[in-house]
Design a protein around this motif. Structure first.
Motif, short mmCIF file in Angstrom:
data_model
loop_
_atom_site.label_atom_id
_atom_site.label_comp_id
_atom_site.label_asym_id
_atom_site.label_seq_id
_atom_site.Cartn_x
_atom_site.Cartn_y
_atom_site.Cartn_z
N ASN A 27 0.63 0.46 -6.74
CA ASN A 27 0.44 1.24 -5.38
C ASN A 27 0.91 2.77 -5.46
O ASN A 27 0.60 3.66 -4.86
CB ASN A 27 0.76 0.34 -4.46
N LEU A 38 -3.69 0.64 -0.47
CA LEU A 38 -3.33 -0.76 0.31
C LEU A 38 -3.22 -0.45 1.74
O LEU A 38 -3.30 -1.45 2.65
CB LEU A 38 -1.83 -1.44 -0.54
N ARG A 109 -12.91 1.17 -4.72
CA ARG A 109 -12.59 0.88 -3.31
C ARG A 109 -12.08 -0.79 -2.69
O ARG A 109 -11.20 -0.96 -2.48
CB ARG A 109 -11.96 2.74 -2.92
N ARG A 110 -13.66 -0.66 -1.75
CA ARG A 110 -13.62 -1.26 -0.95
C ARG A 110 -13.37 -2.42 -1.73
O ARG A 110 -12.69 -4.36 -1.93
CB ARG A 110 -15.23 -1.64 -0.30
N ARG A 113 -10.42 -4.14 -3.24
CA ARG A 113 -9.52 -3.32 -2.42
C ARG A 113 -9.83 -5.91 -2.10
O ARG A 113 -8.80 -6.64 -1.47
CB ARG A 113 -9.72 -3.25 -1.23
N ASN A 116 -8.32 -7.99 -4.21
CA ASN A 116 -6.28 -7.71 -4.39
C ASN A 116 -6.47 -9.28 -3.02
O ASN A 116 -5.34 -9.86 -3.19
CB ASN A 116 -6.30 -6.62 -3.70
N ASP A 117 -7.23 -8.90 -1.78
CA ASP A 117 -6.80 -9.89 -1.30
C ASP A 117 -6.71 -10.90 -1.65
O ASP A 117 -6.30 -12.10 -1.24
CB ASP A 117 -7.44 -9.90 0.21
#
Length: 411
Positions: A27, A38, A109-110, A113, A116-117
């Motif tokens: 990050n 993030l 990117r979405r 993410r 990642n969540d």
């Protein structure tokens, strides 16, 4: 015995890494460019500062790329100069590599993410739970952290080397040759951008060179580090599943309970494969292009170093060769880890005491072993499986290119 107890006490006292500890490095690499992946909370002044610097990076990138294209089209400077052609080729390959990675990163990117969540949701909570997962064993290894330090040392050497040489040359001329010596700024990049230089043009050149280098190097590294971070998380969960299965003790008297354990196990096992597939879908194109661009860049760097010799530029590009090789080694290492830990499920199923279980349990276990023998893999869009064997083959191809070039130049 006392030594083992001491190690156990030290392990209990060791701080367990949180999920934010894992994502801090990737990050921060992109956040230093003004790209807050993030969307972490921050004061307004910091947000404005990051966005301003990201604009400077983008403008510097297009400034360098414009003159790179322009000088190539003009061709007068390049004609008959193989050393300069190789320098242009290296900048082309490395710029294209970072641009492709940046575009793919923005496009996915979405999805990245969301992935990642999901991994953060799966991450164990509480020190005791983290110890069961052995999260610290999967934190960034020392070789990776040293690799990051070396990578940025090379960046500083390549970017600030020309400025240092320019200052030394100026001071040498001023004190030994001519007190009216002029300062000539040596640029990091090979293309000429200004016909005449002044103080402000020198400052602008330094700012543009630094911002452009920072952008391409951090994008090139940052996207790979995000992929490594998520691969390490999936490996950690595969390892924990393997230990759970290896430590489980089925009995014929509780067949239903044992089968329920396997049903839950299969669900978690399949979820990890789904997460790995999502990771592969996001980074597959990037890995395929990364393999091609890294091999091309390494070949150009070798050719340039042979032609240029061991002067400042030659040493800089040789250091760059090792940093690029180390970066792809780390990508290959995490690809190999994913293969090994996913295959370890089959070994855990074989080594635990399945012979004490019911026939139904054994049948289910056989299905798990068959699935585990098809490992999770980092794949360059199905073309090449990323592993340590891939790294070995790439280095072998690069060495063959080096041997051919030396033979040709020797003649």
């Amino acid at each position: 015995m006392e030594r083992e107890q001491q190690l156990e006490r030290e392990t209990e006292l060791e701080r367990q890494r949180s999920y934010n500890d894992f994502t801090y490095i990737p990050n921060m690499i992109l956040k230093s460019l003004g790209i807050d992946f993030l969307n972490s909370p921050k004061p307004l002044w910091q947000d404005v500062l990051l966005k301003t610097y990201s604009i400077i990076c983008f403008l510097s990138h297009w400034h360098i790329f414009y003159y790179l294209i322009l000088r190539t089209i003009q061709w007068d400077e390049l004609a008959g100069n193989p050393v300069l052609i190789m320098r242009f080729a290296i900048v082309y390959f490395f710029t294209a590599n970072s641009d492709v990675k940046f575009i793919i990163f923005l496009y996915y990117r979405r999805r990245l993410r969301i992935l990642n969540d999901k991994l953060e949701e799966l991450y164990p909570h509480g020190d005791e739970h983290c110890r069961k997962y052995r999260v610290n064993d999967f934190f960034w290894p020392r070789i990776a952290r040293y690799g990051f330090y070396y990578y940025y040392f090379v960046v500083v050497f390549v970017v600030l080397g020309p400025l240092t040489q320019s200052i030394i040359m100026y001071l040498y001329q001023y004190f030994t040759v001519d007190s009216e010596a002029k300062f000539i700024l040596l640029s990091t990049f090979p293309m000429k951008r200004f016909e005449t230089m002044s103080l402000w043009k020198n400052i602008l050149t330094l700012v543009v060179d630094f911002a452009f280098s920072h952008f391409v190097m951090n994008v090139n590294l940052g996207t790979d580090v995000w992929m490594m971070c998520h691969s390490a998380q999936i490996c950690m969960h595969f390892a924990h599943l393997g230990r759970q299965l290896a430590e489980y003790r089925p009995q014929r008297q509780r067949a239903e309970e044992d089968c329920e354990f396997l049903v839950n196990f299969v669900r978690r096992h399949q979820r990890l494969f789904d997460l790995q597939k999502e990771l592969n879908d996001i980074f597959g194109i990037l890995l395929a292009y990364n393999l091609f661009s890294t091999a091309s860049t390494l070949c150009c760097v070798i050719f340039y170093t042979i032609l240029q010799g061991l002067n400042r530029e030659g040493i800089g590009f040789m250091l760059f060769f090792f940093s690029s090789s180390a970066q792809f080694f780390m990508v290959s290492y995490y690809g190999q880890q994913l293969i090994d830990w996913s295959q370890n499920i089959a070994m855990a199923a074989y080594t635990h005491n399945w012979y004490d279980a019911s026939v139904k349990y054994r049948r289910y276990l056989l299905m798990i072993m068959q699935r585990a023998q098809r490992p999770a893999e980092l794949s360059a869009k199905g073309v090449i499986i990323i592993s340590l064997d891939t790294f070995k083959k790439m280095i072998g191809i690069t060495y063959q290119f080096f041997a051919v070039i030396r033979r040709i130049l020797g003649k």
